[in-house]
Design a protein around this motif. Structure first.
Motif, PDB file in Angstrom:
ATOM      1  N   GLN A 125       0.855  -1.093  -0.137  1.00  0.00           N
ATOM      2  CA  GLN A 125      -0.170  -0.136   0.091  1.00  0.00           C
ATOM      3  C   GLN A 125       0.872   1.057  -0.056  1.00  0.00           C
ATOM      4  OE1 GLN A 125      -0.666  -2.546   2.780  1.00  0.00           O
ATOM      5  NE2 GLN A 125      -1.647  -3.454   1.311  1.00  0.00           N
ATOM      6  N   LEU A 126       0.475   2.153  -0.854  1.00  0.00           N
ATOM      7  CA  LEU A 126       1.238   3.333  -1.051  1.00  0.00           C
ATOM      8  C   LEU A 126       0.431   4.652  -0.455  1.00  0.00           C
ATOM      9  CD1 LEU A 126       2.972   2.782  -4.396  1.00  0.00           C
ATOM     10  CD2 LEU A 126       3.969   2.424  -1.983  1.00  0.00           C
ATOM     11  N   GLN A 127       0.917   5.463   0.338  1.00  0.00           N
ATOM     12  CA  GLN A 127       0.202   6.935   0.585  1.00  0.00           C
ATOM     13  C   GLN A 127       1.076   7.800   0.372  1.00  0.00           C
ATOM     14  OE1 GLN A 127      -3.127   6.718   2.053  1.00  0.00           O
ATOM     15  NE2 GLN A 127      -2.865   8.916   1.768  1.00  0.00           N
ATOM     16  N   ALA A 128       0.664   8.572  -0.654  1.00  0.00           N
ATOM     17  CA  ALA A 128       1.236   9.756  -1.198  1.00  0.00           C
ATOM     18  C   ALA A 128       0.795  11.088  -0.461  1.00  0.00           C
ATOM     19  CB  ALA A 128       1.119  10.088  -2.654  1.00  0.00           C
ATOM     20  N   SER A 129       1.589  11.947  -0.115  1.00  0.00           N
ATOM     21  CA  SER A 129       1.206  13.251   0.489  1.00  0.00           C
ATOM     22  C   SER A 129       2.210  14.399   0.208  1.00  0.00           C
ATOM     23  CB  SER A 129       1.236  13.117   2.150  1.00  0.00           C
ATOM     24  OG  SER A 129       2.219  12.770   2.482  1.00  0.00           O
ATOM     25  N   GLY A 130       1.658  15.716   0.465  1.00  0.00           N
ATOM     26  CA  GLY A 130       2.470  16.807   0.433  1.00  0.00           C
ATOM     27  C   GLY A 130       2.095  17.791  -0.703  1.00  0.00           C
ATOM     28  N   GLY A 131       1.381  17.479  -1.624  1.00  0.00           N
ATOM     29  CA  GLY A 131       0.848  18.239  -2.668  1.00  0.00           C
ATOM     30  C   GLY A 131       0.050  19.480  -2.131  1.00  0.00           C
ATOM     31  N   GLY A 132      -0.172  20.523  -3.116  1.00  0.00           N
ATOM     32  CA  GLY A 132      -0.505  21.910  -2.685  1.00  0.00           C
ATOM     33  C   GLY A 132      -0.369  22.983  -3.767  1.00  0.00           C
ATOM     34  N   LEU A 133      -0.879  24.109  -3.340  1.00  0.00           N
ATOM     35  CA  LEU A 133      -0.663  25.318  -4.276  1.00  0.00           C
ATOM     36  C   LEU A 133       0.565  25.885  -3.727  1.00  0.00           C
ATOM     37  CD1 LEU A 133      -1.845  27.332  -6.151  1.00  0.00           C
ATOM     38  CD2 LEU A 133      -3.093  28.278  -4.378  1.00  0.00           C
ATOM     39  N   VAL A 134       1.402  26.402  -4.839  1.00  0.00           N
ATOM     40  CA  VAL A 134       2.618  26.980  -4.715  1.00  0.00           C
ATOM     41  C   VAL A 134       2.891  27.971  -5.933  1.00  0.00           C
ATOM     42  CG1 VAL A 134       4.196  25.301  -5.722  1.00  0.00           C
ATOM     43  CG2 VAL A 134       5.106  26.752  -4.096  1.00  0.00           C
ATOM     44  N   GLU A 135       3.420  29.342  -5.565  1.00  0.00           N
ATOM     45  CA  GLU A 135       3.753  30.071  -6.611  1.00  0.00           C
ATOM     46  C   GLU A 135       5.093  29.565  -7.493  1.00  0.00           C
ATOM     47  OE1 GLU A 135       2.370  34.112  -4.696  1.00  0.00           O
ATOM     48  OE2 GLU A 135       4.540  34.025  -5.052  1.00  0.00           O
ATOM     49  N   CYS A 142       5.801   9.635   0.070  1.00  0.00           N
ATOM     50  CA  CYS A 142       5.118   8.374  -0.317  1.00  0.00           C
ATOM     51  C   CYS A 142       5.675   7.459   0.577  1.00  0.00           C
ATOM     52  CB  CYS A 142       5.504   8.048  -1.744  1.00  0.00           C
ATOM     53  SG  CYS A 142       4.700   6.512  -2.161  1.00  0.00           S
ATOM     54  N   ALA A 143       4.696   6.989   1.662  1.00  0.00           N
ATOM     55  CA  ALA A 143       4.831   6.012   2.727  1.00  0.00           C
ATOM     56  C   ALA A 143       4.601   4.509   2.071  1.00  0.00           C
ATOM     57  CB  ALA A 143       4.148   6.386   3.937  1.00  0.00           C
ATOM     58  N   ALA A 144       5.222   3.664   2.147  1.00  0.00           N
ATOM     59  CA  ALA A 144       4.925   2.211   1.802  1.00  0.00           C
ATOM     60  C   ALA A 144       4.644   1.340   3.207  1.00  0.00           C
ATOM     61  CB  ALA A 144       6.049   1.859   0.726  1.00  0.00           C
ATOM     62  N   SER A 145       3.684   0.178   2.806  1.00  0.00           N
ATOM     63  CA  SER A 145       3.525  -0.516   3.784  1.00  0.00           C
ATOM     64  C   SER A 145       3.093  -1.672   3.147  1.00  0.00           C
ATOM     65  CB  SER A 145       2.335  -0.130   4.736  1.00  0.00           C
ATOM     66  OG  SER A 145       1.215   0.026   4.174  1.00  0.00           O
ATOM     67  N   GLU A 191      12.214   3.894   7.200  1.00  0.00           N
ATOM     68  CA  GLU A 191      10.839   4.424   7.423  1.00  0.00           C
ATOM     69  C   GLU A 191       9.739   3.838   6.135  1.00  0.00           C
ATOM     70  OE1 GLU A 191       9.298   5.781   9.620  1.00  0.00           O
ATOM     71  OE2 GLU A 191      11.278   5.749  10.872  1.00  0.00           O
ATOM     72  N   ASN A 192      10.444   3.053   5.131  1.00  0.00           N
ATOM     73  CA  ASN A 192       9.879   2.663   3.864  1.00  0.00           C
ATOM     74  C   ASN A 192       9.113   4.010   3.238  1.00  0.00           C
ATOM     75  OD1 ASN A 192      10.566  -0.111   3.873  1.00  0.00           O
ATOM     76  ND2 ASN A 192       8.682  -0.666   5.284  1.00  0.00           N
ATOM     77  N   ALA A 204       5.155   1.658  -7.073  1.00  0.00           N
ATOM     78  CA  ALA A 204       6.413   0.647  -6.466  1.00  0.00           C
ATOM     79  C   ALA A 204       6.275  -0.652  -7.558  1.00  0.00           C
ATOM     80  CB  ALA A 204       5.849   0.083  -4.990  1.00  0.00           C
ATOM     81  N   GLY A 205       7.522  -1.006  -7.991  1.00  0.00           N
ATOM     82  CA  GLY A 205       7.818  -2.078  -8.760  1.00  0.00           C
ATOM     83  C   GLY A 205       8.879  -2.871  -8.611  1.00  0.00           C
ATOM     84  N   ALA A 206       9.128  -3.856  -9.430  1.00  0.00           N
ATOM     85  CA  ALA A 206      10.165  -4.788  -9.350  1.00  0.00           C
ATOM     86  C   ALA A 206      11.249  -4.878  -9.909  1.00  0.00           C
ATOM     87  CB  ALA A 206       9.529  -6.292  -9.455  1.00  0.00           C
ATOM     88  N   SER A 207      11.477  -3.664 -11.050  1.00  0.00           N
ATOM     89  CA  SER A 207      12.343  -3.761 -11.868  1.00  0.00           C
ATOM     90  C   SER A 207      12.838  -2.328 -12.178  1.00  0.00           C
ATOM     91  CB  SER A 207      12.239  -4.491 -13.300  1.00  0.00           C
ATOM     92  OG  SER A 207      13.221  -4.238 -14.385  1.00  0.00           O
ATOM     93  N   PHE A 208      14.060  -2.222 -12.003  1.00  0.00           N
ATOM     94  CA  PHE A 208      14.840  -0.829 -12.063  1.00  0.00           C
ATOM     95  C   PHE A 208      15.151  -0.539 -13.303  1.00  0.00           C
ATOM     96  CE2 PHE A 208      16.294   3.174 -10.326  1.00  0.00           C
ATOM     97  CZ  PHE A 208      17.559   3.392 -11.330  1.00  0.00           C
ATOM     98  N   SER A 209      15.327  -1.554 -14.304  1.00  0.00           N
ATOM     99  CA  SER A 209      15.719  -1.208 -15.317  1.00  0.00           C
ATOM    100  C   SER A 209      14.656  -0.785 -16.346  1.00  0.00           C
ATOM    101  CB  SER A 209      16.144  -2.655 -16.127  1.00  0.00           C
ATOM    102  OG  SER A 209      14.959  -3.808 -16.155  1.00  0.00           O
TER     103      SER A 209
END
Length: 123
Positions: free
Chosen positions: A2-12, A21-24, A75-76, A97-102
């Motif tokens: 499970q992935l939980q993304a955060s931190g977005g918002g409005l910026v100039e 992105c916290a992974a569990s 902290e994953n 999240a994936g299994a292959s960096f290539s």
């Protein structure tokens, strides 16, 4: 995984944001984390990727030198530090999240996706 993304918002324009992105779950099955983004009316595009073990990184040309991807294995959690933001960076940002960096630039290489976080950059 499970992935939980955060931190977005409005910026100039010219400002900064840091996405997280916290992974569990069965994170041991993954080898790479990536950030993708999708602007309204456009296809999803690769932004940055990082390997969990060696920490190798790769960036899209459009963000190279402005964005930095990093990880905290204990902290994953994966981060995307975004500096010198431009209006064209406006999009929903997804971690994956994936299994292959290539194949890190290909969204089809990622098995697990977070819910997305909106980044809006005003001019």
């Amino acid at each position: 995984v499970q992935l939980q993304a955060s931190g977005g918002g409005l910026v100039e324009a010219g400002g900064s944001l840091r996405l997280s992105c916290a992974a569990s779950g069965r994170t041991s099955s993954t080898r790479v984390m990536g950030w993708f983004r999708q602007a309204p009316g456009k296809e999803r595009q690769f932004v940055a990727g990082i390997g969990w073990t060696a920490g190798m990184t790769v960036y899209a040309d459009s963000v190279k030198g402005r964005f930095t991807i990093s990880r905290d294995n204990a902290e994953n959690t994966v981060y995307l530090q975004m500096n010198s933001l431009k209006p064209e960076d406006t999009a929903v940002y997804y971690c994956a999240a994936g299994a292959s960096f290539s194949r890190v630039r290909q969204d089809t290489a990622f098995n697990f996706w977070g819910q997305g976080t909106l980044v809006t950059v005003s001019s």
